[in-house]
Design an enzyme around this catalytic site. Structure first.
Site, PDB file in Angstrom:
ATOM      1  N   SER A 298       0.843  -1.190   0.000  1.00  0.00           N
ATOM      2  CA  SER A 298       0.000   0.000   0.000  1.00  0.00           C
ATOM      3  C   SER A 298       0.885   1.250   0.000  1.00  0.00           C
ATOM      4  CB  SER A 298      -0.913  -0.020   1.223  1.00  0.00           C
ATOM      5  OG  SER A 298      -0.125   0.030   2.403  1.00  0.00           O
ATOM      6  N   TYR A 299       0.251   2.401  -0.083  1.00  0.00           N
ATOM      7  CA  TYR A 299       0.957   3.674  -0.167  1.00  0.00           C
ATOM      8  C   TYR A 299       1.966   3.820   0.994  1.00  0.00           C
ATOM      9  CZ  TYR A 299       1.550   8.655  -0.960  1.00  0.00           C
ATOM     10  OH  TYR A 299       2.072   9.879  -1.226  1.00  0.00           O
ATOM     11  N   PRO A 300       3.237   4.042   0.645  1.00  0.00           N
ATOM     12  CA  PRO A 300       4.259   3.956   1.696  1.00  0.00           C
ATOM     13  C   PRO A 300       4.473   5.229   2.514  1.00  0.00           C
ATOM     14  CG  PRO A 300       5.321   4.242  -0.423  1.00  0.00           C
ATOM     15  CD  PRO A 300       3.843   4.216  -0.693  1.00  0.00           C
ATOM     16  N   ARG A 301       3.778   6.321   2.196  1.00  0.00           N
ATOM     17  CA  ARG A 301       3.977   7.549   2.975  1.00  0.00           C
ATOM     18  C   ARG A 301       2.764   7.781   3.859  1.00  0.00           C
ATOM     19  NH1 ARG A 301       7.158   8.985  -1.793  1.00  0.00           N
ATOM     20  NH2 ARG A 301       5.273   9.119  -3.017  1.00  0.00           N
TER      21      ARG A 301
END
Length: 598
Positions: A313-316
């Site tokens: 999933s989105y890493p930030r």
DNA sequence: GCAAGGTC
């Protein structure tokens, strides 16, 4: 036509998927646009790539040698379209001209609000009439997206003002002090090189240099402790004193009384070691740096690639709570055909309760695997970077599995025996149940059991010795520790912290070696000069103060011009302090630049 | 050529 603007391509695509039954992709000025039908009308979703505008000084103010840097405190930066965003702006204009309704579906955080405003400016430049609405969703899931479009809201201009004020302050301070430092030593710098200052990068350097100087100035001191082999109820136990004796003689005197004693406490307490919380960016970076030997910048780069390839999933993200709408069992089933399959299936066969942190950034879920993959598959896709990509992916999967696993159970053991006035201790532990350690070996603890003895039992010292020790300097700053400090002081965001470390490396202020941060001569000289003559610029609390001031725009409706004027006035006095010491600072920097070259 | 913040 309904125009929908998202912050990134993946969100635009997801919106098209969730709101339309099917969608088509076309490219406008090279930018993918997702078209679909929504409520019987034509809709198009466009994903930007973050900000499309930025602040900059007027052209003549950007001639470093012409404009004295302090003049920047009198300048007002202008909002301009970013060169890199030109195609996005063109695509946005083309679509906006045809739109009769516009939805700003940017991330639900302050930056998203600012980007939404930038998009609205572009829309209005070609379309004066179409109503512009803002939609907010906490996760990119069908339910959240659908609900968000059913209750659109308005732009929050206070948040926009906060971001735009931050941009102007950071640019002004960064440019003024960067130019001052660079111009001071200009004739001694290689072409294209400069010495930078920034309200995030410089405090980071400050923390690393402070630690290095503590180490260099450290004076080790000798001290003495007692060690004894003690017999209790037929068991032999290694025990030691926790008193630090100043001299060997003092130690010897105490040791003389360690002969016959009695067990004061014998504790054997079960203790649960909880699995980790759901994974957020900074924890991923810290753990990768510590356990996988991959630095924070590299880790985020790889995570970004894994995200784009659909594996995680989105890493930030700053979120450490799995959203209700996330189907954890589905993810486990997806891992079935991989190396992690057997463990995932084991979890599926029993009930589990995910761990939960206390942070929700309102925009992104924690980091979790979105697709099961084998090592062979990852190695093939990522080629040269395969080994590191697998290391990060494997870590994300194991961390995810750990958050659904039972705690490890250990028995904490402690024995204390009194020999007259001298107390001796032994600590140990026995692992009762491995729990999540089976899948998360980095936190596994060792067995070092003590025998079972009873309080009141006689203790007899078989051997006693006085051991010489030395106090040790604080360890070198690890990247993992530095990230934790940045988080503590509020320096940077989840997505940028590794950048601030990397900037210091690029500028030649520090080096990263084996997960440790080592400042260079130049970094030490710069930090020392700032600590001496303008400590407010480098203390770790600078950023938090600016951030607090910025928040007053949102909370107390402080007018941005007033705030900007105040901050500039304050930092201008720091600038004058530095300017008064220009020759001294120049000498110190030159000295370091020259030793550096040899 | 400066910053920090989005994102690719």
């Amino acid at each position: 036509m309904i125009l929908i603007v998202a912050e990134k391509r993946s969100v635009a695509q997801a919106i098209a998927k969730y709101l339309g039954r099917s969608y088509r992709v076309q490219r406008i000025h090279g930018v993918p646009v997702y078209s679909f039908s929504y409520g019987g009308r034509e809709a198009a979703a466009l994903g930007l790539s973050g900000h499309i505008m930025d602040f900059d000084f007027a052209a003549r103010q950007n001639v470093w040698t012409w404009l004295p840097p302090e003049e920047l405190f009198n300048a007002t930066p202008l909002l301009v379209v970013r060169r890199e965003a030109l195609d996005y702006v063109k695509a946005l204009r083309a679509l906006a001209a045809k739109a009769d309704e516009v939805y700003l579906a940017l991330d639900a955080d302050v930056e998203g609000e600012a980007i939404a405003y930038e998009a609205a400016l572009v829309v209005r430049s070609v379309n004066k009439r179409a109503p512009i609405r803002r939609v907010l969703f906490n996760a990119v899931t069908p339910r959240e997206i659908t609900a968000a479009f059913q209750r659109p809201t308005k732009l929050d201009l206070k948040k926009v003002e906060k971001v735009f004020t931050r941009m102007q302050i950071d640019l002004t301070l960064g440019a003024a002090f960067t130019r001052f430092l660079t111009l001071a030593v200009r004739e001694h710098l290689e072409r294209g090189r400069f010495l930078s200052y920034g309200p995030c990068q410089t405090p980071v350097l400050g923390m690393v240099v402070t630690r290095e100087l503590q180490r260099r100035n450290f004076k080790p001191e000798k001290y003495y402790i007692l060690k004894a082999l003690v017999e209790v109820e037929g068991h032999r136990i290694e025990m030691s004193s926790d008193v630090r004796y100043k001299s060997r003689e003092e130690g010897e005197r105490a040791a003389a009384s360690v002969k016959h004693g009695v067990v004061k406490t014998a504790l054997y307490k079960p203790h649960e070691v909880e699995p980790p919380e759901p994974l957020e960016t900074v924890e991923l970076e810290r753990r990768a740096s510590r356990w996988l030997g991959i630095n924070a910048k590299k880790t985020l780069d790889i995570a970004e690639e894994l995200y784009r390839a659909g594996y995680i999933s989105y890493p930030r993200t700053e979120t450490t709570i799995y959203p209700q709408t996330l189907d954890l069992r589905e993810i486990l089933r997806d891992l079935a055909e991989t190396e992690h399959g057997p463990y995932a299936e084991e979890l599926l066969r029993r009930s589990f309760k995910p761990t939960r942190g206390d942070s929700d950034d309102g925009a992104h879920p924690p980091i979790y695997p979105t697709k099961g993959a084998t090592k062979a598959e990852i190695m093939k896709i990522f080629g040269k970077a395969g080994a590191q990509a697998w290391a990060i992916y494997d870590f994300v999967v194991r961390h995810f599995l750990a958050t659904l696993s039972p705690p490890a159970l250990v028995e904490k053991q402690k024995i204390a025996a009194a020999f007259g006035g001298v107390e001796m201790y032994a600590e140990g532990q026995r692992v009762i149940s491995e729990g999540y350690w089976r899948i998360y070996p980095w936190e596994r603890q060792r067995d070092k059991p003590l025998p079972r003895v009873s309080p009141g039992a006689p203790a007899r010292a078989i051997k006693v010795e006085v051991v010489e020790r030395e106090t040790e300097p604080p360890p070198q700053m690890t990247e993992s520790e530095l990230l934790a400090l940045m988080k503590k002081y509020g320096i940077g965001t989840d997505a940028t912290m590794q950048d601030h470390i990397h900037t210091n490396v690029k500028r030649g202020y520090m080096k990263l070696a084996k997960g440790r941060c080592v400042p260079t001569d130049l970094g030490i000289a710069l930090a020392t000069a700032l600590f001496q003559h303008a400590p407010e610029l480098i203390e770790p609390t600078v950023r938090a103060k600016i951030e607090a001031a910025l928040n007053s725009i949102v909370r107390n409706s402080t007018p941005p011009p007033k705030l900007i004027a105040e901050v500039k006035a304050e930092f201008r006095t720091y600038y004058e302090n530095l300017k008064a010491r220009r020759e001294e600072i120049k000498k110190a920097l030159l000295n370091a630049l020259n030793t550096h070259r040899q």
